[in-house]
Scaffold this active site. Structure first.
Site, mmCIF file in Angstrom:
data_model
loop_
_atom_site.group_PDB
_atom_site.id
_atom_site.type_symbol
_atom_site.label_atom_id
_atom_site.label_comp_id
_atom_site.label_asym_id
_atom_site.label_seq_id
_atom_site.Cartn_x
_atom_site.Cartn_y
_atom_site.Cartn_z
ATOM 1 N N LYS A 94 -7.136 18.907 16.748
ATOM 2 C CA LYS A 94 -7.765 17.639 16.335
ATOM 3 C C LYS A 94 -9.282 17.639 16.582
ATOM 4 O O LYS A 94 -9.924 16.595 16.428
ATOM 5 C CB LYS A 94 -7.088 16.462 17.050
ATOM 6 C CG LYS A 94 -5.568 16.389 16.758
ATOM 7 C CD LYS A 94 -4.986 15.027 17.047
ATOM 8 C CE LYS A 94 -3.484 14.996 16.814
ATOM 9 N NZ LYS A 94 -2.936 13.646 16.753
ATOM 10 N N LYS B 217 9.683 -5.594 -1.008
ATOM 11 C CA LYS B 217 11.120 -5.726 -0.728
ATOM 12 C C LYS B 217 11.570 -7.172 -0.913
ATOM 13 O O LYS B 217 10.932 -8.091 -0.432
ATOM 14 C CB LYS B 217 11.411 -5.339 0.722
ATOM 15 C CG LYS B 217 11.244 -3.879 0.961
ATOM 16 C CD LYS B 217 12.572 -3.281 1.360
ATOM 17 C CE LYS B 217 12.468 -1.806 1.548
ATOM 18 N NZ LYS B 217 12.810 -1.056 0.351
ATOM 19 N N ASN C 32 6.422 0.901 18.855
ATOM 20 C CA ASN C 32 6.733 1.677 20.062
ATOM 21 C C ASN C 32 6.430 0.835 21.295
ATOM 22 O O ASN C 32 6.029 -0.323 21.176
ATOM 23 C CB ASN C 32 5.957 2.999 20.062
ATOM 24 C CG ASN C 32 4.469 2.761 19.969
ATOM 25 O OD1 ASN C 32 3.886 2.089 20.807
ATOM 26 N ND2 ASN C 32 3.862 3.284 18.913
ATOM 27 N N ASP D 268 3.337 7.701 13.624
ATOM 28 C CA ASP D 268 3.058 8.801 12.688
ATOM 29 C C ASP D 268 3.600 8.508 11.292
ATOM 30 O O ASP D 268 3.103 9.016 10.304
ATOM 31 C CB ASP D 268 3.688 10.099 13.209
ATOM 32 C CG ASP D 268 2.940 10.613 14.435
ATOM 33 O OD1 ASP D 268 1.708 10.434 14.482
ATOM 34 O OD2 ASP D 268 3.588 11.151 15.349
HETATM 35 N N1 CTP Z 1 -3.237 9.697 16.802
HETATM 36 C C1 CTP Z 1 -3.972 9.208 15.748
HETATM 37 N N2 CTP Z 1 -3.359 8.965 14.559
HETATM 38 C C2 CTP Z 1 -2.041 9.207 14.404
HETATM 39 C C3 CTP Z 1 -1.279 9.706 15.472
HETATM 40 C C4 CTP Z 1 -1.918 9.916 16.692
HETATM 41 O O1 CTP Z 1 -5.166 8.991 15.902
HETATM 42 N N3 CTP Z 1 -1.470 8.952 13.223
HETATM 43 C C5 CTP Z 1 -3.941 9.961 18.095
HETATM 44 C C6 CTP Z 1 -3.441 9.148 19.253
HETATM 45 O O2 CTP Z 1 -4.181 7.952 19.394
HETATM 46 C C7 CTP Z 1 -3.707 10.079 20.444
HETATM 47 C C8 CTP Z 1 -3.589 11.451 19.847
HETATM 48 O O3 CTP Z 1 -3.694 11.307 18.430
HETATM 49 O O4 CTP Z 1 -5.020 9.926 20.912
HETATM 50 C C9 CTP Z 1 -2.333 12.186 20.148
HETATM 51 O O5 CTP Z 1 -1.234 11.447 19.773
HETATM 52 P P1 CTP Z 1 0.225 12.085 19.814
HETATM 53 O O6 CTP Z 1 1.159 11.118 19.200
HETATM 54 O O7 CTP Z 1 0.524 12.597 21.176
HETATM 55 O O8 CTP Z 1 -0.032 13.326 18.893
HETATM 56 P P2 CTP Z 1 0.629 13.773 17.589
HETATM 57 O O9 CTP Z 1 -0.440 14.364 16.759
HETATM 58 O O10 CTP Z 1 1.430 12.699 16.984
HETATM 59 O O11 CTP Z 1 1.548 14.972 18.121
HETATM 60 P P3 CTP Z 1 3.034 14.971 18.670
HETATM 61 O O12 CTP Z 1 3.663 13.652 18.315
HETATM 62 O O13 CTP Z 1 3.625 16.120 17.944
HETATM 63 O O14 CTP Z 1 2.921 15.217 20.140
#
Ligand code: CTP
Length: 396
Positions: free
Chosen positions: A341, A288, A209, A278
């Site tokens: 969380k 692969k 990203n 995610d």
């Molecule tokens: N985060 C994490 N581990 C992940 C995804 C996110 O620790 N696998 C943490 C990020 O570092 C951030 C927080 O969670 O501090 C929120 O991340 P965000 O991407 O906004 O939240 P998501 O849970 O992915 O929710 P959404 O994408 O639905 O907004």
């Protein structure tokens, strides 16, 4: 950042003496009370008038000045100094300082000063590596004086090796680590995650990203300047590792999870700024043989949610802070995330705001806890980092 701080800069005879002028100018711009003391040999390389003009104070050079006030002044300076920096420090100065020799204005004031002292050596490699110099450095360190390792590279004398004065911006950061804040996080352990993660698709390509890591690096730097013991777990970014911070480089979300959870127990404050992916491709990259065809062939699987894991394990005395990027209903959505969380604070960006989020020098955030939401104006990422720790101390 150095308002009301008295910084003494000692300049000794080295070709790098001119760099002390840049340092003086920077310290003055940080609103410090800057006082420069030069040795006799330093004056062969640069004129005291340069320092007087930049610092706006008298540049002290000679203990045997007939002016009585002037003599009192140097003892006064030793008393009022908050930080004593010697840059560049010659082998001769280091030898004198290590052995309590006080035969000129600089060494006399240095010996009389009881504040924190930082020495930045600059000399020929052979002089630096000479066991006599190394013994002197060890002796200074034994007395609590910080001698910072010089840089390595091509030296003015034509040799290549250790002995180069550190870049001025590194010296500045060392000064900020000691004098910018009152060390309100002294004795605390702070863990920060930063940057994007990279999830390999095949040996060539990966999913990532736009995170540059700047926000997380600013958070780590601010915690270090406030005296905390800081570990930064960073995804791949183009930033220099911050001085005074232990940095662990990772690539994937799984690696970030492994590094963080290995040490999360011992932390007092954890700030998850990382834009963790995610999802990742189901098949490990190494398995692969051929490149896959995008995008249909990629089967995705979920990555661990690090923040949720940390929240579930949280001790009562631990503070866990997450970030969130929203496009609408900023406060409501962030509060849901806070609850889901189990963290103490969410720092929320609205991606619709100009100057917020990825790739900008600035950020526009709202600090959200269970009971409060404080919307901050647009500010630099360094300033946002400062506000986050102020808020944790006050409201979490
Ligand atoms: N985060 C994490 N581990 C992940 C995804 C996110 O620790 N696998 C943490 C990020 O570092 C951030 C927080 O969670 O501090 C929120 O991340 P965000 O991407 O906004 O939240 P998501 O849970 O992915 O929710 P959404 O994408 O639905 O907004």
């Amino acid at each position: 950042m150095l308002k009301n701080k008295c910084i003494v800069i000692g300049v000794t005879g080295s070709i790098a003496a001119y760099k002390a002028a840049e340092l003086t100018s920077w310290a003055k711009k940080q609103h410090a009370d800057v006082n420069v003391i030069m040795t006799k040999n330093a004056q062969y390389f640069i004129n005291p008038i340069t320092f007087e003009t930049l610092a706006g104070t008298k540049c002290l050079t000679d203990t045997f000045d007939r002016n009585f006030q002037y003599n009192v002044e140097h003892v006064e300076l030793a008393k009022k100094a908050d930080l004593f920096v010697v840059a560049p420090a010659s082998a001769d100065f280091i030898a004198k300082a290590a052995n309590g020799i006080a035969d000129d204005m600089l060494t006399t004031t240095f010996l009389a000063a009881t504040c924190k002292k930082l020495i930045f050596p600059a000399m020929n490699t052979r002089m630096y590596e000479n066991p006599i110099t190394q013994d002197n450095i060890a002796k200074l360190r034994h007395y609590g004086i910080e001698v910072i390792e010089p840089g390595a590279g091509y030296l003015a004398c034509g040799d290549t090796g250790k002995g180069k004065l550190l870049p001025v911006e590194d010296i500045e950061e060392h000064i900020l680590l000691h004098a910018a804040y009152d060390h309100d996080l002294e004795g605390k352990k702070v863990l920060v995650s930063a940057g994007p993660t990279q999830e390999d698709i095949d040996p060539v390509r990966f999913i990532t990203n736009h995170s540059t890591g700047r926000m997380g690096y600013a958070v780590a730097k601010n915690a270090a300047r406030r005296g905390a013991e800081v570990t930064l777990v960073s995804g791949p970014v183009a930033l220099k590792e911050p001085i005074g911070v232990k940095t662990i480089q990772v690539k994937s979300a799984q690696q970030m999870y492994d590094e963080i959870t290995a040490i999360s127990d011992e932390q007092d404050i954890i700030v998850m700024t990382a834009a963790v992916a995610d999802m990742r491709p189901e098949q490990a990259a190494g398995e692969k043989i051929h490149k896959v065809t995008m995008p249909d062939a990629i089967k995705l699987t979920t990555n661990p949610d690090i923040l949720s894991f940390l929240g579930a394990q949280k001790r009562d005395d631990q503070r866990i802070i997450g970030f969130s990027m929203e496009t609408e209903n900023l406060v409501e959505n962030s509060r849901l995330k806070l609850k889901k969380k189990h963290c103490d604070m969410i720092v929320a960006n609205c991606l619709r705001d100009k100057g917020a989020g990825f790739g900008t020098e600035t950020n526009v955030v709202t600090l959200i806890t269970k009971d409060r939401a404080e919307e901050l104006p647009i500010m630099s990422k360094d300033e946002v980092a400062e506000k986050i720790f102020d808020f944790i101390e006050k409201d979490c």
